[in-house]
Design an enzyme around this catalytic site. Sequence first.
Site, PDB file in Angstrom:
ATOM      1  N   CYS A 381       0.827  -1.207   0.000  1.00 45.06           N
ATOM      2  CA  CYS A 381       0.000   0.000   0.000  1.00 45.06           C
ATOM      3  C   CYS A 381       0.863   1.260   0.000  1.00 45.06           C
ATOM      4  O   CYS A 381       1.402   1.626  -1.036  1.00 45.06           O
ATOM      5  CB  CYS A 381      -1.001  -0.038   1.148  1.00 45.06           C
ATOM      6  SG  CYS A 381      -2.450   0.955   0.773  1.00 45.06           S
ATOM      7  N   HIS A 511      -3.519  -4.959   0.735  1.00 43.55           N
ATOM      8  CA  HIS A 511      -2.959  -5.407   2.015  1.00 43.55           C
ATOM      9  C   HIS A 511      -3.016  -6.929   2.085  1.00 43.55           C
ATOM     10  O   HIS A 511      -3.873  -7.483   2.782  1.00 43.55           O
ATOM     11  CB  HIS A 511      -3.761  -4.808   3.173  1.00 43.55           C
ATOM     12  CG  HIS A 511      -3.447  -3.380   3.433  1.00 43.55           C
ATOM     13  ND1 HIS A 511      -2.365  -2.989   4.184  1.00 43.55           N
ATOM     14  CD2 HIS A 511      -4.040  -2.245   3.005  1.00 43.55           C
ATOM     15  CE1 HIS A 511      -2.319  -1.672   4.231  1.00 43.55           C
ATOM     16  NE2 HIS A 511      -3.326  -1.195   3.514  1.00 43.55           N
ATOM     17  N   GLU A 513      -1.369  -8.961   3.681  1.00 45.10           N
ATOM     18  CA  GLU A 513      -1.058  -9.574   4.985  1.00 45.10           C
ATOM     19  C   GLU A 513      -2.300 -10.119   5.684  1.00 45.10           C
ATOM     20  O   GLU A 513      -2.216 -11.020   6.509  1.00 45.10           O
ATOM     21  CB  GLU A 513      -0.345  -8.563   5.901  1.00 45.10           C
ATOM     22  CG  GLU A 513      -1.173  -7.374   6.396  1.00 45.10           C
ATOM     23  CD  GLU A 513      -1.127  -6.164   5.456  1.00 45.10           C
ATOM     24  OE1 GLU A 513      -0.933  -6.364   4.236  1.00 45.10           O
ATOM     25  OE2 GLU A 513      -1.305  -5.033   5.936  1.00 45.10           O
TER      26      GLU A 513
HETATM   27  N1  GLN Z   1      -2.024   6.727   3.086  1.00 44.68           N
HETATM   28  C1  GLN Z   1      -2.073   6.001   1.850  1.00 44.68           C
HETATM   29  C2  GLN Z   1      -3.430   6.120   1.195  1.00 44.68           C
HETATM   30  O1  GLN Z   1      -4.374   6.502   1.823  1.00 44.68           O
HETATM   31  C3  GLN Z   1      -1.719   4.553   2.043  1.00 44.68           C
HETATM   32  C4  GLN Z   1      -2.712   3.826   2.894  1.00 44.68           C
HETATM   33  C5  GLN Z   1      -2.228   2.505   3.361  1.00 44.68           C
HETATM   34  O2  GLN Z   1      -1.044   2.185   3.316  1.00 44.68           O
HETATM   35  N2  GLN Z   1      -3.142   1.694   3.826  1.00 44.68           N
HETATM   36  O3  GLN Z   1      -3.577   5.841   0.047  1.00 44.68           O
END
Ligand code: GLN
Length: 536
Positions: A381, A511, A513
């Site tokens: 992300c 994500h 994970e």
């Molecule tokens: N802050 C970034 C976004 O909102 C990444 C978010 C995250 O890593 N979950 O896109």
Amino acid sequence: MSKFVFITGGVVSSLGKGLTSASIGMLFKSRGLRVQMLKMDPYLNVFPGKIDPYEHGEVYLTEDGAETDLDLGHYERFVGQNLHQCNSVSAGRIYSDVFAAELEGKYKGATVQVVPHITNAIKERWKKLESPDVDIIMVELGGTVGDIEGLAFLEAMRQFQLERPAEDVAFVHMTLIPFLRASGEIKTKPTQHSVEKLRGIGIQPDVLICRTIVPIEQEHRRKIALFCNVRPENVIEEQDVEYSIYQVPVMLMEEGVDQLLGKRLGLTLPEIDLTRWNEMLEKVRTSEESVKIAVVGKYISLMDSYKSIYEALTHAGIANRVKIELLKVEAEEIEENGADAILKGVQGILVPGGSGKRGVPGKIMAIQYARENKIPFLGICLGLQCAVAEFARNVCGIEGASSLEWMEAGQEDMSKAVVVQLDQKRQVVTSGGVRRIGSYACWLHEGTKSRAAYGQEMIRERHSHWYEVNPKFVDQLTAAGMVIAGNNPDSNLVEVIELADHPWFVATQAHPEFTSRPVEAQPLFRDFVAAAKAKN
Ligand code: GLN
């Protein structure tokens, strides 16, 4: 219909109640029963996702986009099934629902009270999980008995047991049996007090699970049983694990906890099948080689803030028969001391998700180090967004390439914004863009490392982010050697990036994970650790 097992805790917090609930759920599941899990948090926040990770550890994200308590992660990993919004509820949520109903006039002018309105709303949550397809619903109450916030939940449990046949509701209470080193003895008094408190509320536990660092002798079990009004065989000991948290279900099975509860609930339990689980534990026990992985994050000093990342790495280690030697790196340390000073000798670098700009320069330095030194890299992300910015700056030559998230409001420079917010029509906006949350599909392209890892063309992973790779820069990035390995099939947004001339450099907007399991490592984590293992 479904049977209920309520799990409460006493004496102290952090006894591993979540792990224990997950383990019992897993034992039932391994006996072929259909299990549902529910975590009830007594705090008044309406959305656990809004709590600072410093306060409450990781926010666990479900496939339907619920941001929940991290215990749901234990449940998913142990029980091996995906959970949803309905599997997690806070007191704040219950209260806000009751207030909303009151404002809508649903109580027809009645005086709204904790009993019965709040307790009814709590019971409704349990009943919602009931179905002919669910044999057992495990309900865990956060906090400890005696907490003011938890009282309404305990009262609801007390009422509920009277509304159901006796064999449909069982209570498990988890406590700590301290060991006094000076006198070399264990103490049962705190447990007695805790159960007394529970009984004062009208709940008699059926099974006591006692956390202890030494074995509990028969004589002590009898004493606990006598003073706590339970059968001696229902006093279960849960010792600290030797080498893996995934031993907990096996330990509890050896203590007979699933059989006891099964009997109490009038269930004939089918044979248990722990073949895969035991194979997994055997791999953990016998893995000797270790692989050094650096996780470069922002809340690194906190034990639980990257819980699922650490677990996914552990699973990947199991799949590759290696131990993971974790190097937890505060991104700002890299800014201060340089990447080489901190990351020299690591075999893999992982940059997890996050938000805000603090720590970003350090993460970008770590990524540059991984790219230039051909160290296997996994970006998650925000990790992908940092990788895109790094590549844009240092390979494409876009000086100061950045994400809109890291630019001062009102001073955004669109010629440098390689990561942006997009509106419904996929136009770049500086605020109010579309947030992607929950599970999204991703189309993986032939010949990429990601496609090889998943072994599938179309996959789904969980997302939680506002920002996206700016579509306007994709041609420039790919012309310089970045590979777009996956796109969203509907919007064509970038989902996964890779580098061609690198042993293993993959970053995903999702994500992954959250979908990793001890017996089934998540493919990107698995191949990341395999690549790290191959690097000497
Ligand atoms: N802050 C970034 C976004 O909102 C990444 C978010 C995250 O890593 N979950 O896109």
